[in-house]
Scaffold this motif. Structure first.
Motif, PDB file in Angstrom:
ATOM      1  N   LEU A 166       0.846  -1.185   0.000  1.00 43.05           N
ATOM      2  CA  LEU A 166       0.000   0.000   0.000  1.00 43.05           C
ATOM      3  C   LEU A 166       0.884   1.237   0.000  1.00 43.05           C
ATOM      4  O   LEU A 166       1.723   1.407   0.892  1.00 43.05           O
ATOM      5  N   VAL A 167       0.700   2.083  -1.006  1.00 43.19           N
ATOM      6  CA  VAL A 167       1.412   3.354  -1.074  1.00 43.19           C
ATOM      7  C   VAL A 167       0.384   4.460  -0.907  1.00 43.19           C
ATOM      8  O   VAL A 167      -0.543   4.595  -1.728  1.00 43.19           O
ATOM      9  N   GLU A 168       0.534   5.240   0.151  1.00 43.85           N
ATOM     10  CA  GLU A 168      -0.394   6.335   0.447  1.00 43.85           C
ATOM     11  C   GLU A 168       0.268   7.658   0.128  1.00 43.85           C
ATOM     12  O   GLU A 168       1.336   7.988   0.656  1.00 43.85           O
ATOM     13  N   GLY A 169      -0.367   8.408  -0.766  1.00 42.04           N
ATOM     14  CA  GLY A 169       0.144   9.717  -1.139  1.00 42.04           C
ATOM     15  C   GLY A 169      -0.842  10.807  -0.783  1.00 42.04           C
ATOM     16  O   GLY A 169      -1.556  10.712   0.219  1.00 42.04           O
ATOM     17  N   VAL A 170      -0.898  11.838  -1.623  1.00 40.47           N
ATOM     18  CA  VAL A 170      -1.839  12.933  -1.428  1.00 40.47           C
ATOM     19  C   VAL A 170      -2.579  13.162  -2.738  1.00 40.47           C
ATOM     20  O   VAL A 170      -1.952  13.398  -3.778  1.00 40.47           O
ATOM     21  N   GLN A 171      -3.893  13.055  -2.699  1.00 40.46           N
ATOM     22  CA  GLN A 171      -4.699  13.267  -3.900  1.00 40.46           C
ATOM     23  C   GLN A 171      -4.662  14.737  -4.312  1.00 40.46           C
ATOM     24  O   GLN A 171      -4.580  15.642  -3.472  1.00 40.46           O
ATOM     25  N   GLY A 172      -4.722  14.975  -5.633  1.00 39.51           N
ATOM     26  CA  GLY A 172      -4.711  16.355  -6.107  1.00 39.51           C
ATOM     27  C   GLY A 172      -5.063  16.461  -7.572  1.00 39.51           C
ATOM     28  O   GLY A 172      -5.314  15.451  -8.256  1.00 39.51           O
ATOM     29  N   VAL A 232      -4.316  17.031 -11.490  1.00 37.33           N
ATOM     30  CA  VAL A 232      -3.162  16.688 -12.323  1.00 37.33           C
ATOM     31  C   VAL A 232      -2.415  17.924 -12.819  1.00 37.33           C
ATOM     32  O   VAL A 232      -1.224  17.854 -13.149  1.00 37.33           O
ATOM     33  N   ALA A 233      -3.081  19.084 -12.884  1.00 37.62           N
ATOM     34  CA  ALA A 233      -2.423  20.312 -13.364  1.00 37.62           C
ATOM     35  C   ALA A 233      -1.594  20.981 -12.285  1.00 37.62           C
ATOM     36  O   ALA A 233      -0.821  21.906 -12.577  1.00 37.62           O
ATOM     37  N   TYR A 234      -1.750  20.503 -11.037  1.00 35.46           N
ATOM     38  CA  TYR A 234      -1.023  21.100  -9.925  1.00 35.46           C
ATOM     39  C   TYR A 234      -0.315  20.003  -9.120  1.00 35.46           C
ATOM     40  O   TYR A 234      -0.612  19.778  -7.943  1.00 35.46           O
ATOM     41  N   PRO A 235       0.626  19.315  -9.765  1.00 33.09           N
ATOM     42  CA  PRO A 235       1.258  18.170  -9.095  1.00 33.09           C
ATOM     43  C   PRO A 235       2.034  18.550  -7.839  1.00 33.09           C
ATOM     44  O   PRO A 235       2.236  17.701  -6.962  1.00 33.09           O
ATOM     45  N   HIS A 236       2.456  19.807  -7.735  1.00 28.21           N
ATOM     46  CA  HIS A 236       3.213  20.221  -6.552  1.00 28.21           C
ATOM     47  C   HIS A 236       2.345  20.245  -5.297  1.00 28.21           C
ATOM     48  O   HIS A 236       2.858  20.303  -4.185  1.00 28.21           O
ATOM     49  N   ARG A 237       1.013  20.185  -5.508  1.00 29.16           N
ATOM     50  CA  ARG A 237       0.103  20.171  -4.370  1.00 29.16           C
ATOM     51  C   ARG A 237      -0.334  18.748  -3.994  1.00 29.16           C
ATOM     52  O   ARG A 237      -1.156  18.564  -3.102  1.00 29.16           O
ATOM     53  N   ALA A 238       0.179  17.794  -4.730  1.00 30.34           N
ATOM     54  CA  ALA A 238      -0.187  16.391  -4.490  1.00 30.34           C
ATOM     55  C   ALA A 238       1.074  15.554  -4.289  1.00 30.34           C
ATOM     56  O   ALA A 238       2.202  16.059  -4.410  1.00 30.34           O
ATOM     57  N   ALA A 239       0.869  14.302  -3.985  1.00 23.68           N
ATOM     58  CA  ALA A 239       1.982  13.335  -3.891  1.00 23.68           C
ATOM     59  C   ALA A 239       1.491  12.055  -4.550  1.00 23.68           C
ATOM     60  O   ALA A 239       0.699  11.304  -3.955  1.00 23.68           O
ATOM     61  N   ASN A 240       1.925  11.832  -5.786  1.00 24.12           N
ATOM     62  CA  ASN A 240       1.419  10.721  -6.589  1.00 24.12           C
ATOM     63  C   ASN A 240       2.036   9.395  -6.127  1.00 24.12           C
ATOM     64  O   ASN A 240       3.257   9.208  -6.225  1.00 24.12           O
ATOM     65  N   PRO A 241       1.209   8.448  -5.658  1.00 25.43           N
ATOM     66  CA  PRO A 241       1.758   7.178  -5.166  1.00 25.43           C
ATOM     67  C   PRO A 241       2.105   6.201  -6.289  1.00 25.43           C
ATOM     68  O   PRO A 241       2.836   5.236  -6.057  1.00 25.43           O
ATOM     69  N   VAL A 242       1.589   6.437  -7.506  1.00 26.80           N
ATOM     70  CA  VAL A 242       1.763   5.456  -8.571  1.00 26.80           C
ATOM     71  C   VAL A 242       3.230   5.300  -8.979  1.00 26.80           C
ATOM     72  O   VAL A 242       3.728   4.169  -9.080  1.00 26.80           O
ATOM     73  N   PRO A 243       3.977   6.396  -9.262  1.00 29.42           N
ATOM     74  CA  PRO A 243       5.398   6.206  -9.622  1.00 29.42           C
ATOM     75  C   PRO A 243       6.211   5.510  -8.536  1.00 29.42           C
ATOM     76  O   PRO A 243       7.138   4.756  -8.836  1.00 29.42           O
ATOM     77  N   VAL A 244       5.837   5.754  -7.296  1.00 27.21           N
ATOM     78  CA  VAL A 244       6.552   5.108  -6.189  1.00 27.21           C
ATOM     79  C   VAL A 244       6.290   3.612  -6.208  1.00 27.21           C
ATOM     80  O   VAL A 244       7.206   2.790  -6.034  1.00 27.21           O
ATOM     81  N   LEU A 245       5.034   3.233  -6.431  1.00 21.44           N
ATOM     82  CA  LEU A 245       4.698   1.813  -6.508  1.00 21.44           C
ATOM     83  C   LEU A 245       5.405   1.154  -7.691  1.00 21.44           C
ATOM     84  O   LEU A 245       5.935   0.040  -7.563  1.00 21.44           O
ATOM     85  N   ILE A 246       5.419   1.843  -8.824  1.00 21.72           N
ATOM     86  CA  ILE A 246       6.103   1.299  -9.998  1.00 21.72           C
ATOM     87  C   ILE A 246       7.586   1.105  -9.713  1.00 21.72           C
ATOM     88  O   ILE A 246       8.185   0.084 -10.074  1.00 21.72           O
ATOM     89  N   ARG A 247       8.183   2.086  -9.041  1.00 22.23           N
ATOM     90  CA  ARG A 247       9.609   1.998  -8.705  1.00 22.23           C
ATOM     91  C   ARG A 247       9.889   0.794  -7.808  1.00 22.23           C
ATOM     92  O   ARG A 247      10.873   0.059  -8.014  1.00 22.23           O
ATOM     93  N   LEU A 248       9.024   0.583  -6.841  1.00 17.30           N
ATOM     94  CA  LEU A 248       9.208  -0.543  -5.915  1.00 17.30           C
ATOM     95  C   LEU A 248       9.036  -1.873  -6.641  1.00 17.30           C
ATOM     96  O   LEU A 248       9.856  -2.791  -6.494  1.00 17.30           O
ATOM     97  N   LEU A 249       7.981  -1.990  -7.442  1.00 17.28           N
ATOM     98  CA  LEU A 249       7.752  -3.244  -8.158  1.00 17.28           C
ATOM     99  C   LEU A 249       8.868  -3.532  -9.151  1.00 17.28           C
ATOM    100  O   LEU A 249       9.284  -4.683  -9.325  1.00 17.28           O
ATOM    101  N   SER A 250       9.378  -2.483  -9.794  1.00 12.21           N
ATOM    102  CA  SER A 250      10.483  -2.662 -10.741  1.00 12.21           C
ATOM    103  C   SER A 250      11.723  -3.193 -10.039  1.00 12.21           C
ATOM    104  O   SER A 250      12.411  -4.096 -10.547  1.00 12.21           O
ATOM    105  N   ALA A 251      12.011  -2.663  -8.843  1.00 11.03           N
ATOM    106  CA  ALA A 251      13.180  -3.122  -8.086  1.00 11.03           C
ATOM    107  C   ALA A 251      13.006  -4.586  -7.672  1.00 11.03           C
ATOM    108  O   ALA A 251      13.956  -5.387  -7.756  1.00 11.03           O
ATOM    109  N   LEU A 252      11.811  -4.941  -7.254  1.00  8.45           N
ATOM    110  CA  LEU A 252      11.572  -6.321  -6.832  1.00  8.45           C
ATOM    111  C   LEU A 252      11.671  -7.288  -8.010  1.00  8.45           C
ATOM    112  O   LEU A 252      12.243  -8.378  -7.899  1.00  8.45           O
ATOM    113  N   GLN A 253      11.108  -6.898  -9.146  1.00  6.55           N
ATOM    114  CA  GLN A 253      11.111  -7.788 -10.301  1.00  6.55           C
ATOM    115  C   GLN A 253      12.462  -7.886 -10.987  1.00  6.55           C
ATOM    116  O   GLN A 253      12.733  -8.864 -11.693  1.00  6.55           O
TER     117      GLN A 253
END
Length: 380
Positions: A188-194, A196-217
């Motif tokens: 589970l990766v918990e970020g901050v919803q926001g 898409v035009a204001y990414p500095h106000r959010a924390a996108n969990p998807v790239p983090v999850l992709i990074r973790l899965l890529s390292a594991l695989q």
């Protein structure tokens, strides 16, 4: 000598009890009633809502145990079946029904073989049955707890045969002398919803999850292990619940499983998940949680008198020795191995868990003959 119990009819009786985990639907009653009729001392061991049974004929050693399960997986799309999944119909010499292969037929075949051996006076030690209703589920209230209770009481089981469907292509071509371990991980990766035009106000969990899965695989777990195939990691679910195209999601989840050989332990792999999660965290302001669950450790029953006895018994009936394998999924043998050497012998597993699960009637009778030869050699 005529069979005291017809393994096909007993299998049909069991299939007609729709014992989808955790329901019992009277299946354990059928087993208990049959074993009582053969002179077994039967003990029901219920944990939670799960019915279990330990039965023993005789008090002397050696004690050869048969282990199996009465529970089955769900039918799935009932309309896709050619016959009612719990009607246990025989069509052109083939028994159809949920549990025909996995593994009510094996329970019936061993029961019939045991009855024959007892009636002939060939049992010089003890025969026992360890039957659970929690093998197809999470397996927390079945064989695991029965084994722990028997060990605490000092019950001695010298060897065990598990009736899982081990044959690969033709009956008797394979038995299992070990299994790889299994570990699941929920990420589970918990970020901050926001927006898409204001990414500095959010924390996108998807790239983090992709990074973790890529390292594991990206890690090659191993090259295999003597008697075992290589370990493999499989991602089984990824999601980022989001119904809008202009919203950065607040959470992302994934699930994975590793089937591992003795190169690893479950705890070592769980620790590795945590290390890679820490690395993937980086400067991400959110939170990564990895919840690991070890289903079982890898194990191997070493080649020796018992494996040779079982292989010879199969060859007595089929004319060819079986392959001694560690392939496939997990089974309750992973718990029983804490008590004694264990080996798995059963039908061809091609249709287990499928629509129109089925077993040729003659193969069920042949399985009885294999079990009878195991008993004859064991108590020779």
């Amino acid at each position: 000598m005529a069979n005291l119990i017809d393994p096909v009819e007993l299998t049909r009786d069991l299939i007609r009890r729709p014992s989808v985990t955790p329901a019992d639907a009277g299946a354990m009653d059928v087993v208990e009633r049959t074993l009582l009729g053969l002179g077994f001392a039967c003990r029901r061991m219920k944990f939670g809502e799960i019915e279990n049974l330990y039965a023993r004929w005789g008090t002397a050693r050696p004690n050869l145990c048969f282990a199996g399960h009465t529970d089955v997986v769900p039918v799935g799309d009932a309309g896709a079946w050619s016959r009612d999944a719990f009607a246990a119909e025989i069509v052109d010499g083939v028994l159809l029904g949920r549990g025909a292969v996995d593994m009510k037929s094996a329970i019936a075949a061993f029961t019939a073989a045991a009855g024959e051996a007892i009636a002939a006076g060939r049992v010089t030690g003890s025969i026992s049955f360890l039957i659970t209703g929690d093998e197809e589920g999470v397996a927390t209230h079945g064989t695991k707890l029965v084994v722990e209770a028997l060990a605490a009481e000092g019950e001695i089981i010298d060897h065990c045969v598990v009736g899982e469907p081990t044959s690969a292509e033709t009956f008797g071509d394979m038995v299992k002398v070990g299994r790889r371990g299994s570990i699941n991980a929920d990420i589970l990766v918990e970020g901050v919803q926001g927006h898409v035009a204001y990414p500095h106000r959010a924390a996108n969990p998807v790239p983090v999850l992709i990074r973790l899965l890529s390292a594991l695989q990206s890690r090659k777990l191993d090259e295999g292990f003597p008697e075992f195939q290589p370990s493999n990691l499989e991602v089984t679910m990824i999601e980022a619940p989001n119904t809008a195209t202009n919203v950065i999601p607040g959470v992302a989840r994934a699930r994975l499983n590793i089937r591992f050989n003795p190169s690893h332990t479950g705890q070592q792999l769980a620790d590795w998940f945590d290390i890679e999660a820490w690395r993937a965290q980086g400067d991400f302001p959110g939170k990564i949680t990895v919840t690991s669950s070890i289903s079982g450790e890898a194990f191997l029953t070493e080649r020796g008198d018992f494996t040779e006895l079982v292989a010879a018994a199969v060859a007595d009936v089929t004319g060819a020795p079986p392959e001694l394998s560690t392939s496939g999924g997990t089974s309750d043998a992973r718990f029983i191995r804490a008590l004694c050497p264990v080996i798995e012998v059963g039908l061809v597993g091609k249709t287990m868990h499928q629509v129109d699960e089925r077993a040729p009637v003659e193969e069920i009778r042949t399985l009885q003959r294999v079990y009878a030869r195991i008993l004859a050699r064991y108590f020779a």
